[in-house]
Design a protein around this motif. Structure first.
Motif, PDB file in Angstrom:
ATOM      1  N   ASP A 198      -8.279 -13.835   5.379  1.00  0.00           N
ATOM      2  CA  ASP A 198      -7.243 -13.789   6.410  1.00  0.00           C
ATOM      3  C   ASP A 198      -6.445 -12.492   6.354  1.00  0.00           C
ATOM      4  O   ASP A 198      -5.867 -12.077   7.357  1.00  0.00           O
ATOM      5  N   ARG A 199      -6.409 -11.896   5.192  1.00  0.00           N
ATOM      6  CA  ARG A 199      -5.616 -10.681   5.000  1.00  0.00           C
ATOM      7  C   ARG A 199      -6.295  -9.816   3.957  1.00  0.00           C
ATOM      8  O   ARG A 199      -6.839 -10.324   2.983  1.00  0.00           O
ATOM      9  N   VAL A 200      -6.243  -8.493   4.146  1.00  0.00           N
ATOM     10  CA  VAL A 200      -6.759  -7.538   3.166  1.00  0.00           C
ATOM     11  C   VAL A 200      -5.616  -6.628   2.744  1.00  0.00           C
ATOM     12  O   VAL A 200      -4.898  -6.076   3.593  1.00  0.00           O
ATOM     13  N   VAL A 201      -5.434  -6.491   1.433  1.00  0.00           N
ATOM     14  CA  VAL A 201      -4.383  -5.634   0.882  1.00  0.00           C
ATOM     15  C   VAL A 201      -5.048  -4.468   0.156  1.00  0.00           C
ATOM     16  O   VAL A 201      -5.865  -4.678  -0.745  1.00  0.00           O
ATOM     17  N   LEU A 202      -4.695  -3.259   0.547  1.00  0.00           N
ATOM     18  CA  LEU A 202      -5.226  -2.070  -0.105  1.00  0.00           C
ATOM     19  C   LEU A 202      -4.247  -1.622  -1.182  1.00  0.00           C
ATOM     20  O   LEU A 202      -3.127  -1.211  -0.893  1.00  0.00           O
ATOM     21  N   PRO A 312       5.993   5.072  -1.939  1.00  0.00           N
ATOM     22  CA  PRO A 312       4.788   4.281  -1.694  1.00  0.00           C
ATOM     23  C   PRO A 312       4.716   3.741  -0.261  1.00  0.00           C
ATOM     24  O   PRO A 312       5.708   3.744   0.477  1.00  0.00           O
ATOM     25  N   PHE A 313       3.528   3.284   0.091  1.00  0.00           N
ATOM     26  CA  PHE A 313       3.272   2.657   1.381  1.00  0.00           C
ATOM     27  C   PHE A 313       3.209   1.143   1.155  1.00  0.00           C
ATOM     28  O   PHE A 313       2.325   0.653   0.455  1.00  0.00           O
ATOM     29  N   ILE A 314       4.137   0.415   1.752  1.00  0.00           N
ATOM     30  CA  ILE A 314       4.234  -1.030   1.522  1.00  0.00           C
ATOM     31  C   ILE A 314       4.442  -1.722   2.857  1.00  0.00           C
ATOM     32  O   ILE A 314       5.465  -1.498   3.520  1.00  0.00           O
ATOM     33  N   GLY A 315       3.479  -2.548   3.254  1.00  0.00           N
ATOM     34  CA  GLY A 315       3.643  -3.308   4.481  1.00  0.00           C
ATOM     35  C   GLY A 315       2.375  -3.349   5.308  1.00  0.00           C
ATOM     36  O   GLY A 315       1.319  -2.854   4.901  1.00  0.00           O
ATOM     37  N   PRO A 316       2.456  -3.950   6.511  1.00  0.00           N
ATOM     38  CA  PRO A 316       1.274  -4.093   7.358  1.00  0.00           C
ATOM     39  C   PRO A 316       0.939  -2.804   8.104  1.00  0.00           C
ATOM     40  O   PRO A 316       1.810  -1.966   8.349  1.00  0.00           O
ATOM     41  N   VAL A 317      -0.336  -2.669   8.455  1.00  0.00           N
ATOM     42  CA  VAL A 317      -0.804  -1.560   9.286  1.00  0.00           C
ATOM     43  C   VAL A 317      -0.925  -2.108  10.710  1.00  0.00           C
ATOM     44  O   VAL A 317      -1.828  -2.891  11.012  1.00  0.00           O
ATOM     45  N   GLY A 318      -0.004  -1.704  11.585  1.00  0.00           N
ATOM     46  CA  GLY A 318       0.108  -2.319  12.891  1.00  0.00           C
ATOM     47  C   GLY A 318      -1.133  -2.201  13.755  1.00  0.00           C
ATOM     48  O   GLY A 318      -1.485  -3.138  14.479  1.00  0.00           O
ATOM     49  N   PRO A 321      -4.428  -5.265  12.665  1.00  0.00           N
ATOM     50  CA  PRO A 321      -3.898  -6.548  12.195  1.00  0.00           C
ATOM     51  C   PRO A 321      -4.768  -7.133  11.082  1.00  0.00           C
ATOM     52  O   PRO A 321      -5.995  -7.071  11.127  1.00  0.00           O
ATOM     53  N   GLY A 322      -4.103  -7.664  10.081  1.00  0.00           N
ATOM     54  CA  GLY A 322      -4.813  -8.218   8.927  1.00  0.00           C
ATOM     55  C   GLY A 322      -4.888  -7.270   7.748  1.00  0.00           C
ATOM     56  O   GLY A 322      -5.244  -7.685   6.642  1.00  0.00           O
ATOM     57  N   LEU A 323      -4.542  -5.990   7.953  1.00  0.00           N
ATOM     58  CA  LEU A 323      -4.593  -4.998   6.876  1.00  0.00           C
ATOM     59  C   LEU A 323      -3.179  -4.654   6.419  1.00  0.00           C
ATOM     60  O   LEU A 323      -2.305  -4.346   7.236  1.00  0.00           O
ATOM     61  N   TRP A 324      -2.982  -4.705   5.108  1.00  0.00           N
ATOM     62  CA  TRP A 324      -1.697  -4.386   4.495  1.00  0.00           C
ATOM     63  C   TRP A 324      -1.907  -3.343   3.401  1.00  0.00           C
ATOM     64  O   TRP A 324      -2.991  -3.249   2.817  1.00  0.00           O
ATOM     65  N   LEU A 325      -0.850  -2.580   3.120  1.00  0.00           N
ATOM     66  CA  LEU A 325      -0.896  -1.565   2.066  1.00  0.00           C
ATOM     67  C   LEU A 325       0.156  -1.857   0.995  1.00  0.00           C
ATOM     68  O   LEU A 325       1.255  -2.316   1.295  1.00  0.00           O
ATOM     69  N   ASN A 326      -0.204  -1.567  -0.242  1.00  0.00           N
ATOM     70  CA  ASN A 326       0.744  -1.508  -1.358  1.00  0.00           C
ATOM     71  C   ASN A 326       0.190  -0.451  -2.306  1.00  0.00           C
ATOM     72  O   ASN A 326      -0.450  -0.756  -3.317  1.00  0.00           O
TER      73      ASN A 326
END
Length: 374
Positions: A198-202, A312-318, A321-326
């Motif tokens: 449902d979600r991918v975190v990089l 740092p980059f923290i949050g969703p990639v608009g 959708p479904g991709l987030w960064l940390n």
């Protein structure tokens, strides 16, 4: 059994591991992927000082994360020890800075931020650190700075995740790109086949930019090499951390002394070099002369995820959708990990975040890559 959302986290360093722990504890099913063993890149190679080296030289965005993490670290260490029996050794020693060119700025920052940093006499400094080389002229000291034994922190986080039924760790599982449905990201393509979520975190450290480029996005995160050396000394050899001329010495509880580090732009080359070794040895002996007779037991290199201004980059990639960064914590991944991962979890859960998330939001800082999408 596991009815919560399924999150895939790419990268199992300290940031990925702690992100996984936070998400799993709020009921999500988490799969954590790493191209090699968990925590074997920057999270293992760093020194573990729970402070930016020169905190007054950083932006308010880094300062906010650092303050929250510094205050939280002792609790995190205790909780992990109780859960797993593996002590991350959050060791509060304090830190001396010697002969700073910007001492006035440092003291003004401390007053403004209400941090316990103050000028101290050289006599008091040498009483506390008798191994220190003679000849220093000024010192400032912050009493509450800790260091964490980062390889043990990684082991403890990994052990905590192993106790949770809703977490799967897949090591030696290289991610090659993302699975898309239009612009939405719904999983990753790995060497072992596709994995959906449902979600991918990089959270892939220095490799994050390479992976995001497969979506045609330019993430300004690049590898910055750092080399360290390790000595074995008596347990009472050094009671405080010391920093001078850009190099630092960190005492572990058992007497090991870490000295670092270099700052090199050498791509993804992690080979330790003789040139760096000689430079680090010279710095070590100039700071603590007795190290010339101590046993040197290690020399290694790691790759920091360099990002502009260390933010740092923290949050969703608009746009996906479904991709987030940390990711993109540069020299302060271990310092900022607790706050970064709590902020990330707050955003995912829709809670009021611990600090203002705006400075870390990816959308304002990502650019379309000039190259073709692979």
């Amino acid at each position: 059994m596991n009815h919560g959302p399924h999150t895939l986290i790419v990268g199992a360093g300290a940031i990925g591991l702690l992100t996984a722990l936070n998400l799993a504890e709020q009921g999500e099913r988490v799969t954590l992927l790493d191209r090699q063993l968990a925590g074997r890149e920057a999270s293992w190679a760093g020194g573990g000082i729970v402070s930016p080296l020169y905190p007054w030289r950083y932006s308010a965005a880094v300062t906010a994360l650092a303050h929250w993490s510094q205050d939280f670290y002792p609790r995190l260490g205790d909780e992990l020890f109780v859960r797993t029996g593996l002590d991350p050794q959050v060791h509060v020693t304090g830190l001396y800075w010697l002969d700073l060119d910007d001492e006035a700025e440092a003291l003004a920052w401390a007053r403004r931020e209400q941090r316990p940093l103050s000028a101290v006499s050289l006599e008091a400094t040498y009483r506390q650190v008798p191994a220190l080389a003679p000849g220093f002229e000024r010192a400032i000291y912050m009493a509450d700075v800790a260091n964490v034994r980062n390889p043990r922190l990684v082991k403890s986080l990994k052990a905590a995740l192993a106790l949770l039924p809703n977490v799967t760790l897949r090591e030696h599982c290289e991610v090659r790109g993302f699975l898309r449905n239009g612009d939405a990201v719904g999983g990753v393509d790995t060497a072992e086949g596709p994995l959906r979520a449902d979600r991918v975190v990089l959270a892939a450290g220095a490799w994050s930019g390479q992976l995001l480029a497969t979506l045609g996005l330019a993430l300004p995160v690049e590898p910055v090499k750092g080399q360290m050396i390790l000595y074995r000394c008596a347990e009472d050899f050094l009671s405080r951390m010391v920093l001078a001329r850009g190099r630092y010495a960190i005492p572990r509880r058992d007497g090991h002394i870490l000295v670092g580090s270099t700052l090199e732009h050498a791509g993804f080359d992690k080979t330790p070099t003789d040139e760096a070794l000689h430079s680090l040895v010279a710095s070590a002996e100039a700071l603590l002369p007795a190290l010339a007779k101590a046993e040197r037991v290690g020399h290694w290199a790691g790759l920091r995820p360099g990002a502009p201004d260390g933010i740092p980059f923290i949050g969703p990639v608009g746009r996906h959708p479904g991709l987030w960064l940390n990711c993109g914590h540069y020299r302060n991944g271990l310092v900022l990990a607790p706050a970064s991962c709590q902020l990330f979890t707050d955003l995912v859960a829709g809670r009021t975040p611990i600090i203002d998330p705006a400075p870390y939001a990816p959308d304002a800082r990502l650019q379309v890559s000039p190259g073709p999408v692979s």
